[in-house]
Design an enzyme around this catalytic site. Structure first.
Site, mmCIF file in Angstrom:
data_model
loop_
_atom_site.group_PDB
_atom_site.id
_atom_site.type_symbol
_atom_site.label_atom_id
_atom_site.label_comp_id
_atom_site.label_asym_id
_atom_site.label_seq_id
_atom_site.Cartn_x
_atom_site.Cartn_y
_atom_site.Cartn_z
ATOM 1 N N SER A 190 0.837 -1.194 0.000
ATOM 2 C CA SER A 190 0.000 0.000 0.000
ATOM 3 C C SER A 190 0.874 1.248 0.000
ATOM 4 O O SER A 190 1.984 1.237 0.540
ATOM 5 C CB SER A 190 -0.845 -0.015 1.270
ATOM 6 O OG SER A 190 -1.413 1.240 1.507
ATOM 7 N N LYS A 221 1.952 -3.713 6.795
ATOM 8 C CA LYS A 221 2.386 -3.710 5.385
ATOM 9 C C LYS A 221 3.888 -3.435 5.305
ATOM 10 O O LYS A 221 4.619 -4.078 4.552
ATOM 11 C CB LYS A 221 1.620 -2.648 4.581
ATOM 12 C CG LYS A 221 0.166 -2.972 4.365
ATOM 13 C CD LYS A 221 -0.022 -4.165 3.440
ATOM 14 C CE LYS A 221 -1.467 -4.586 3.342
ATOM 15 N NZ LYS A 221 -1.652 -5.929 2.783
ATOM 16 N N TYR A 246 -2.230 -1.183 10.920
ATOM 17 C CA TYR A 246 -2.439 -1.735 9.567
ATOM 18 C C TYR A 246 -1.256 -1.383 8.671
ATOM 19 O O TYR A 246 -0.653 -2.257 8.032
ATOM 20 C CB TYR A 246 -3.747 -1.199 8.957
ATOM 21 C CG TYR A 246 -3.800 -1.410 7.458
ATOM 22 C CD1 TYR A 246 -3.963 -2.681 6.924
ATOM 23 C CD2 TYR A 246 -3.631 -0.338 6.568
ATOM 24 C CE1 TYR A 246 -3.973 -2.888 5.547
ATOM 25 C CE2 TYR A 246 -3.631 -0.532 5.193
ATOM 26 C CZ TYR A 246 -3.806 -1.813 4.688
ATOM 27 O OH TYR A 246 -3.792 -2.003 3.327
HETATM 28 P P1 NAD Z 1 -10.902 -7.296 1.206
HETATM 29 O O1 NAD Z 1 -11.115 -7.298 2.677
HETATM 30 O O2 NAD Z 1 -12.076 -7.038 0.326
HETATM 31 O O3 NAD Z 1 -10.245 -8.678 0.747
HETATM 32 C C1 NAD Z 1 -9.376 -9.419 1.579
HETATM 33 C C2 NAD Z 1 -9.845 -10.863 1.536
HETATM 34 O O4 NAD Z 1 -8.967 -11.640 2.343
HETATM 35 C C3 NAD Z 1 -11.255 -11.057 2.090
HETATM 36 O O5 NAD Z 1 -12.017 -11.843 1.189
HETATM 37 C C4 NAD Z 1 -11.025 -11.787 3.416
HETATM 38 O O6 NAD Z 1 -12.121 -12.646 3.726
HETATM 39 C C5 NAD Z 1 -9.735 -12.529 3.143
HETATM 40 N N1 NAD Z 1 -8.919 -12.835 4.324
HETATM 41 C C6 NAD Z 1 -8.456 -11.976 5.266
HETATM 42 N N2 NAD Z 1 -7.700 -12.633 6.161
HETATM 43 C C7 NAD Z 1 -7.671 -13.939 5.772
HETATM 44 C C8 NAD Z 1 -7.054 -15.110 6.275
HETATM 45 N N3 NAD Z 1 -6.292 -15.079 7.398
HETATM 46 N N4 NAD Z 1 -7.235 -16.265 5.613
HETATM 47 C C9 NAD Z 1 -7.995 -16.323 4.483
HETATM 48 N N5 NAD Z 1 -8.608 -15.247 3.961
HETATM 49 C C10 NAD Z 1 -8.451 -14.071 4.607
HETATM 50 O O7 NAD Z 1 -9.729 -6.255 0.890
HETATM 51 P P2 NAD Z 1 -9.219 -5.662 -0.495
HETATM 52 O O8 NAD Z 1 -9.617 -4.246 -0.562
HETATM 53 O O9 NAD Z 1 -9.585 -6.571 -1.588
HETATM 54 O O10 NAD Z 1 -7.655 -5.692 -0.233
HETATM 55 C C11 NAD Z 1 -6.842 -6.765 -0.669
HETATM 56 C C12 NAD Z 1 -5.424 -6.511 -0.208
HETATM 57 O O11 NAD Z 1 -4.969 -5.256 -0.728
HETATM 58 C C13 NAD Z 1 -5.269 -6.427 1.313
HETATM 59 O O12 NAD Z 1 -4.054 -7.032 1.675
HETATM 60 C C14 NAD Z 1 -5.211 -4.936 1.555
HETATM 61 O O13 NAD Z 1 -4.521 -4.617 2.727
HETATM 62 C C15 NAD Z 1 -4.479 -4.438 0.325
HETATM 63 N N6 NAD Z 1 -4.752 -3.026 0.019
HETATM 64 C C16 NAD Z 1 -6.029 -2.612 -0.109
HETATM 65 C C17 NAD Z 1 -6.283 -1.255 -0.350
HETATM 66 C C18 NAD Z 1 -7.701 -0.752 -0.456
HETATM 67 O O14 NAD Z 1 -7.906 0.455 -0.322
HETATM 68 N N7 NAD Z 1 -8.690 -1.586 -0.722
HETATM 69 C C19 NAD Z 1 -5.214 -0.346 -0.475
HETATM 70 C C20 NAD Z 1 -3.905 -0.816 -0.369
HETATM 71 C C21 NAD Z 1 -3.688 -2.184 -0.117
HETATM 72 N N1 UFG Z 2 -12.734 10.997 3.316
HETATM 73 C C1 UFG Z 2 -13.749 11.862 3.647
HETATM 74 N N2 UFG Z 2 -14.867 11.311 4.196
HETATM 75 C C2 UFG Z 2 -15.027 9.981 4.412
HETATM 76 C C3 UFG Z 2 -13.964 9.112 4.054
HETATM 77 C C4 UFG Z 2 -12.820 9.668 3.518
HETATM 78 O O1 UFG Z 2 -13.663 13.066 3.480
HETATM 79 O O2 UFG Z 2 -16.078 9.561 4.932
HETATM 80 C C5 UFG Z 2 -11.512 11.576 2.697
HETATM 81 C C6 UFG Z 2 -10.269 11.294 3.518
HETATM 82 O O3 UFG Z 2 -10.093 12.299 4.473
HETATM 83 C C7 UFG Z 2 -9.197 11.296 2.426
HETATM 84 C C8 UFG Z 2 -9.927 10.775 1.182
HETATM 85 O O4 UFG Z 2 -11.315 10.953 1.451
HETATM 86 O O5 UFG Z 2 -8.829 12.617 2.172
HETATM 87 C C9 UFG Z 2 -9.656 9.310 0.923
HETATM 88 O O6 UFG Z 2 -9.897 8.579 2.110
HETATM 89 P P1 UFG Z 2 -9.983 6.985 2.139
HETATM 90 O O7 UFG Z 2 -10.284 6.584 3.543
HETATM 91 O O8 UFG Z 2 -10.890 6.506 1.076
HETATM 92 O O9 UFG Z 2 -8.525 6.535 1.701
HETATM 93 P P2 UFG Z 2 -7.116 6.861 2.388
HETATM 94 O O10 UFG Z 2 -6.333 7.619 1.375
HETATM 95 O O11 UFG Z 2 -7.250 7.445 3.715
HETATM 96 O O12 UFG Z 2 -6.581 5.386 2.630
HETATM 97 C C10 UFG Z 2 -6.443 4.466 1.578
HETATM 98 C C11 UFG Z 2 -6.712 3.034 2.050
HETATM 99 C C12 UFG Z 2 -5.679 2.595 3.046
HETATM 100 C C13 UFG Z 2 -4.310 2.828 2.525
HETATM 101 C C14 UFG Z 2 -4.157 4.264 2.096
HETATM 102 C C15 UFG Z 2 -2.825 4.519 1.468
HETATM 103 O O13 UFG Z 2 -7.977 2.935 2.648
HETATM 104 O O14 UFG Z 2 -5.832 1.208 3.247
HETATM 105 O O15 UFG Z 2 -5.150 4.571 1.108
HETATM 106 O O16 UFG Z 2 -2.688 3.684 0.387
HETATM 107 F F1 UFG Z 2 -3.416 2.548 3.488
#
Ligand code: NAD
Ligand code: UFG
Length: 345
Positions: free
Chosen positions: A125, A154, A150
């Site tokens: 991330s 990472k 979190y």
């Molecule tokens: P998500 O929660 O939708 O998907 C994660 C999946 O992993 C889920 O289906 C959950 O059931 C499964 N899971 C979690 N722990 C497990 C375990 N111990 N064993 C088996 N299954 C397990 O999340 P996502 O948004 O699809 O994110 C996927 C990956 O990308 C994550 O590692 C997350 O940290 C990373 N990531 C996500 C974002 C974001 O904003 N969505 C940003 C940066 C990184």
């Molecule tokens: N925001 C609002 N209102 C809300 C939610 C978010 O104004 O209800 C704003 C936040 O302040 C930020 C922007 O929208 O300025 C984006 O916020 P998100 O929570 O959607 O995303 P972030 O950038 O905070 O975080 C995301 C992922 C994290 C990851 C991070 C850096 O959720 O998992 O990007 O990659 F770590």
């Protein structure tokens, strides 16, 4: 390379990636325990792709489950999405986050080693960069300085992967996602957060569809063009395609170290920043209605500006994100408006 183990493949990014893997001709085995997803996303993958895959319900921390998968299938590479990802929850429940995210990766790497599987794509991330005032975020920046458990998981996982690949034949590509949003253009699958969404875009669509009353915009006094934070929103289907590019990279003749190992970290973003108000405008246009919102105080831990330098993804992976913020809003809205309660609609 043909058969891919996808942990967390029932989740938001994983499910979209499995669709792209199947379209690219890979066979897929998904391992997921549904801690943050349901089997309905698996049905959606089958419907959208018109293809099938193997599924194992289990926990990535369970070494027996892992060994059985590697015995039953000739896995060529692993894409590891499984993990817990809610920033706020990680502050409340750090033990759960360190346990789930770190132990799963360690056990997975041990099982891979036993089975002789070397190729590993990791979901990292932009959060690993911590706070910096220099933009765009470049892969050569130092990492660390994360502000929540979190993000620290990472960071720690990247360190673990770098150390292990330096002294073994493990080949790692760690992908640093910026802000994944949007949904599959079919409208059959998308983000389905449990409870109150933490992230901006699912919150916006839930207000637009009438599930929530009002969006709080966190901070209108940042030093940005309109006072709201800037992020690099990337369409989840573009992001999914980035994983196919990463798998292809393994076959392109990597510069391996003396042990046959490899480690590289690559940003997946668009390189363009959008403000919260830009996103609101794009979603209002997609939905054809006004959003109820209010600018409130800043959210603790938010940085003003975050967007990716994308040169390395282009040069190393041949990856360029194609979809616009308008596509992201339209596709999210198609999914949300046809599935007001997500997969349970
Ligand atoms: P998500 O929660 O939708 O998907 C994660 C999946 O992993 C889920 O289906 C959950 O059931 C499964 N899971 C979690 N722990 C497990 C375990 N111990 N064993 C088996 N299954 C397990 O999340 P996502 O948004 O699809 O994110 C996927 C990956 O990308 C994550 O590692 C997350 O940290 C990373 N990531 C996500 C974002 C974001 O904003 N969505 C940003 C940066 C990184
Ligand atoms: N925001 C609002 N209102 C809300 C939610 C978010 O104004 O209800 C704003 C936040 O302040 C930020 C922007 O929208 O300025 C984006 O916020 P998100 O929570 O959607 O995303 P972030 O950038 O905070 O975080 C995301 C992922 C994290 C990851 C991070 C850096 O959720 O998992 O990007 O990659 F770590």
């Amino acid at each position: 390379m043909n058969k891919i183990l996808v942990t967390g493949g029932a989740g938001y990014i994983g499910s979209h990636t499995v669709v792209e893997l199947l379209a690219a001709g890979y066979e897929v085995v998904i391992l997921d325990n549904f801690v943050n997803s349901s089997d309905k996303s698996l049905e959606a993958i089958r419907k959208v792709s018109g293809k099938n895959f193997d599924f194992v319900k289990g926990d990535v921390r369970d070494s027996v489950v892992l060994d059985n998968i590697f015995k039953a299938h000739e896995i060529d590479a692993v894409i590891h999405f499984a993990g817990l990802k809610a920033v706020g929850e990680s502050v409340q429940k750090p033990l759960e986050y360190y346990d789930n995210n770190l132990i799963s990766t360690l056990h997975l790497l041990e099982a891979m080693k036993k089975a002789g599987v070397k190729k590993f794509v990791f979901s990292s991330s932009a959060t690993v960069y911590g706070e910096t005032e220099v933009y765009p975020f470049d892969e050569s920046f130092p990492i660390g300085g994360t502000t929540n458990p979190y993000g620290t998981t990472k960071y720690m996982q990247e360190l673990m992967l770098k150390d292990i690949s330096a002294t073994s034949d493990l080949q790692v590509i760690t992908l640093r996602y910026f802000n994944p949003v949007g949904a599959h253009e079919s409208g059959e699958m998308g983000e389905d957060p449990q409870g109150i969404p933490n992230n901006l875009c699912p919150f916006i669509t839930q207000v637009l569809v009438g599930r929530r009353d009002k969006l709080s915009v966190f901070g209108g006094d940042y030093d940005t063009k309109d006072g709201t934070c800037i992020r690099d929103y990337i369409h989840v289907v573009d992001l999914a395609k980035g994983h196919v590019c990463a798998l292809k990279k393994f076959d392109s003749g990597l510069r391996l170290n003396e042990n046959g190992g490899y480690f590289d970290a690559i940003n997946l973003g668009t390189g363009k920043g959008s403000s919260v108000l830009d996103m609101i405008a794009a979603f209002e246009k997609a939905a054809g209605k006004k959003l109820n919102y209010e600018v409130v105080d800043r959210r603790a831990g938010d940085i003003a500006v975050c967007y990716a330098k994308t040169d390395k993804a282009r040069e190393e992976l041949g990856f360029v994100a194609e979809k616009t913020v308008e596509d992201m809003a339209q596709d999210s809205w198609r999914w949300q408006s046809t599935h007001p309660k997500g997969f349970n609609s």
